[in-house]
Design an enzyme around this catalytic site. Structure first.
Site, PDB file in Angstrom:
ATOM      1  N   GLN A 202      -5.234  10.532  12.462  1.00 51.98           N
ATOM      2  CA  GLN A 202      -5.058  10.759  11.031  1.00 51.98           C
ATOM      3  C   GLN A 202      -3.828   9.989  10.550  1.00 51.98           C
ATOM      4  O   GLN A 202      -2.757  10.093  11.142  1.00 51.98           O
ATOM      5  CB  GLN A 202      -4.879  12.265  10.760  1.00 51.98           C
ATOM      6  CG  GLN A 202      -6.082  13.109  11.111  1.00 51.98           C
ATOM      7  CD  GLN A 202      -7.237  12.935  10.131  1.00 51.98           C
ATOM      8  OE1 GLN A 202      -7.202  12.067   9.250  1.00 51.98           O
ATOM      9  NE2 GLN A 202      -8.269  13.728  10.277  1.00 51.98           N
TER      10      GLN A 202
ATOM     11  N   ASP B 217     -14.076  19.160  15.408  1.00 54.68           N
ATOM     12  CA  ASP B 217     -13.627  18.230  14.379  1.00 54.68           C
ATOM     13  C   ASP B 217     -14.482  16.970  14.503  1.00 54.68           C
ATOM     14  O   ASP B 217     -14.038  15.938  14.998  1.00 54.68           O
ATOM     15  CB  ASP B 217     -12.145  17.918  14.591  1.00 54.68           C
ATOM     16  CG  ASP B 217     -11.586  16.984  13.523  1.00 54.68           C
ATOM     17  OD1 ASP B 217     -12.252  16.792  12.494  1.00 54.68           O
ATOM     18  OD2 ASP B 217     -10.481  16.440  13.734  1.00 54.68           O
TER      19      ASP B 217
ATOM     20  N   CYS C 231       0.860  -1.187   0.000  1.00 57.71           N
ATOM     21  CA  CYS C 231       0.000   0.000   0.000  1.00 57.71           C
ATOM     22  C   CYS C 231       0.893   1.231   0.000  1.00 57.71           C
ATOM     23  O   CYS C 231       1.717   1.414   0.907  1.00 57.71           O
ATOM     24  CB  CYS C 231      -0.906   0.004   1.229  1.00 57.71           C
ATOM     25  SG  CYS C 231      -1.869   1.519   1.422  1.00 57.71           S
TER      26      CYS C 231
ATOM     27  N   CYS D 154     -14.550  16.206   7.515  1.00 59.76           N
ATOM     28  CA  CYS D 154     -14.157  15.209   6.517  1.00 59.76           C
ATOM     29  C   CYS D 154     -15.305  14.910   5.559  1.00 59.76           C
ATOM     30  O   CYS D 154     -15.199  13.994   4.738  1.00 59.76           O
ATOM     31  CB  CYS D 154     -13.681  13.923   7.195  1.00 59.76           C
ATOM     32  SG  CYS D 154     -14.944  13.120   8.215  1.00 59.76           S
TER      33      CYS D 154
ATOM     34  N   GLU E 250     -15.370  14.897  24.903  1.00 58.08           N
ATOM     35  CA  GLU E 250     -15.316  13.624  24.185  1.00 58.08           C
ATOM     36  C   GLU E 250     -16.319  12.682  24.820  1.00 58.08           C
ATOM     37  O   GLU E 250     -16.631  12.791  25.998  1.00 58.08           O
ATOM     38  CB  GLU E 250     -13.889  13.068  24.242  1.00 58.08           C
ATOM     39  CG  GLU E 250     -13.650  11.766  23.523  1.00 58.08           C
ATOM     40  CD  GLU E 250     -14.153  11.747  22.096  1.00 58.08           C
ATOM     41  OE1 GLU E 250     -14.962  10.845  21.793  1.00 58.08           O
ATOM     42  OE2 GLU E 250     -13.764  12.614  21.300  1.00 58.08           O
TER      43      GLU E 250
ATOM     44  N   PHE F  42     -15.473  17.102  20.200  1.00 62.88           N
ATOM     45  CA  PHE F  42     -15.054  15.854  19.572  1.00 62.88           C
ATOM     46  C   PHE F  42     -13.528  15.760  19.634  1.00 62.88           C
ATOM     47  O   PHE F  42     -12.848  15.561  18.631  1.00 62.88           O
ATOM     48  CB  PHE F  42     -15.547  15.765  18.117  1.00 62.88           C
ATOM     49  CG  PHE F  42     -17.011  16.057  17.934  1.00 62.88           C
ATOM     50  CD1 PHE F  42     -17.954  15.049  18.073  1.00 62.88           C
ATOM     51  CD2 PHE F  42     -17.456  17.339  17.641  1.00 62.88           C
ATOM     52  CE1 PHE F  42     -19.309  15.310  17.904  1.00 62.88           C
ATOM     53  CE2 PHE F  42     -18.809  17.614  17.464  1.00 62.88           C
ATOM     54  CZ  PHE F  42     -19.736  16.599  17.608  1.00 62.88           C
TER      55      PHE F  42
ATOM     56  N   ASN G  15      -5.610  15.786  19.599  1.00 61.68           N
ATOM     57  CA  ASN G  15      -4.866  16.263  18.437  1.00 61.68           C
ATOM     58  C   ASN G  15      -4.857  17.785  18.332  1.00 61.68           C
ATOM     59  O   ASN G  15      -3.837  18.389  17.974  1.00 61.68           O
ATOM     60  CB  ASN G  15      -5.471  15.657  17.167  1.00 61.68           C
ATOM     61  CG  ASN G  15      -4.627  15.888  15.929  1.00 61.68           C
ATOM     62  OD1 ASN G  15      -3.444  15.591  15.914  1.00 61.68           O
ATOM     63  ND2 ASN G  15      -5.241  16.427  14.891  1.00 61.68           N
TER      64      ASN G  15
END
Length: 314
Positions: free
Chosen positions: A145, A240, A28, A266, A195, A174, A179
């Site tokens: 990510q 996010d 990959c 996203c 969260e 979230f 991050n």
């Protein structure tokens, strides 16, 4: 990964489009270069196992300090199979070390929601990835990510656009494993990270303590309306959300007239839906951009900064 009883062999690769059928893939291009990630070499290894029909998945977690391989098996593996797997991983690691590559970890999960067992090495190093110069710890089940370079650029852009000051109160909705909230907490004394998972909230709190950061971790299911009602309004919000978006919190955000909202998405459709709520309540887009987190796919990350302009009376 799929075992074919008719051909008495394992297929190792990816699912075909709109199908559960597995086609062999030798490597990959998105994953790091490493001898352990040459999938054509996994096929004879798996075919040599007594439990060759029971191993159904290999998950790769490419952290910044190690590559963890998590095997999913339908039943526990016997010692002979474990020894074969560990022996091969040791050989791949030796070749990787000679090339200056990351060390390996091998894990086994035999229950869908059960704890994974580390087969090698024991004890394993805690996985982490670097964000804003900080090592953020990762559990095997944490969302992260996969494109570390783009993620670091994304975090840097978010900090630049949101421009938090030391005395401002910032919400990170979230928050995941921190991050965005950990870098925010290096710049503001009042960061609240929300969260849904208790284990993630505990991890956020522990990591903030290790890094000596002023971060408050709060457990909140943001798919339920009204879960923000008890919190003091912030000066800025970063959110996010997952692909489903953040419809349940948008009206609360709009009602509070928070000066700056940075939305990382996203999914373009849910982003447009959620931003429409803010635009109708006096918010205007001041910055927007996209990040190609997954090259050669249709998936992109979008970042939008909105600022409250006041209700129009025209």
């Amino acid at each position: 990964m799929r075992y074919s009883k008719e051909q008495n062999t394992n297929f190792v690769g990816f699912r075909e489009g709109a199908s559960h059928h597995i086609s062999n893939v030798d490597r990959c291009a998105v994953l790091p270069d490493h001898p352990a990630l040459e999938w054509q070499d996994w096929r004879p290894l798996l075919n040599s196992l007594d439990a060759r029909a029971l191993v159904t998945q290999i998950e790769v977690i490419a952290a910044d300090n190690a590559i963890a391989l998590v095997l999913r098996a339908l039943k526990p593996l016997q010692d002979g199979d474990r020894n074969k797997l560990v022996g091969q991983l040791k050989e791949w690691q030796k070749r990787g070390e000679e090339a200056g590559l990351l060390p390996l970890q091998l894990w086994l999960r035999t229950e869908k929601d059960g704890e994974a067992e580390c087969l090698w090495p024991t004890p394993p190093a805690t996985l982490h990835h670097l964000v804003d110069g900080m090592p953020l710890n990762l559990a095997l089940t944490d969302f992260v990510q996969v494109n570390g370079d783009v993620n670091r650029a994304m975090v840097a852009q978010a900090l630049e656009w949101l421009a938090p000051t030391e005395d401002e109160r910032i919400w990170d909705l979230f928050a995941g494993h921190g991050n965005f909230s950990m870098p925010l907490a290096r710049r503001s004394k009042h960061v609240v990270a929300l969260e849904v998972q208790n284990s993630m909230v505990t991890s956020l709190a522990d990591q903030a303590e290790q890094l000596a950061l002023p971060l408050q971790a709060v457990c909140a299911d943001l798919s339920d309306e009204g879960r923000l009602a008890h919190l003091e309004s912030p000066n800025a919000i970063l959110l996010d959300p997952p692909r489903a978006g953040a419809a349940e919190v948008m009206h609360d955000i709009a009602r509070r007239r928070i000066p700056r909202v940075l939305y990382v998405s996203c999914d373009a459709a849910t982003l447009a839906r959620d931003l429409n709520v803010l635009s109708q309540q006096g918010y205007a887009v001041t910055k927007a951009g996209i990040m190609d987190m997954f090259p050669q796919t249709h998936h992109v990350e979008t970042m939008v900064l909105l600022e409250y302009q006041g209700k129009s009376h025209g």
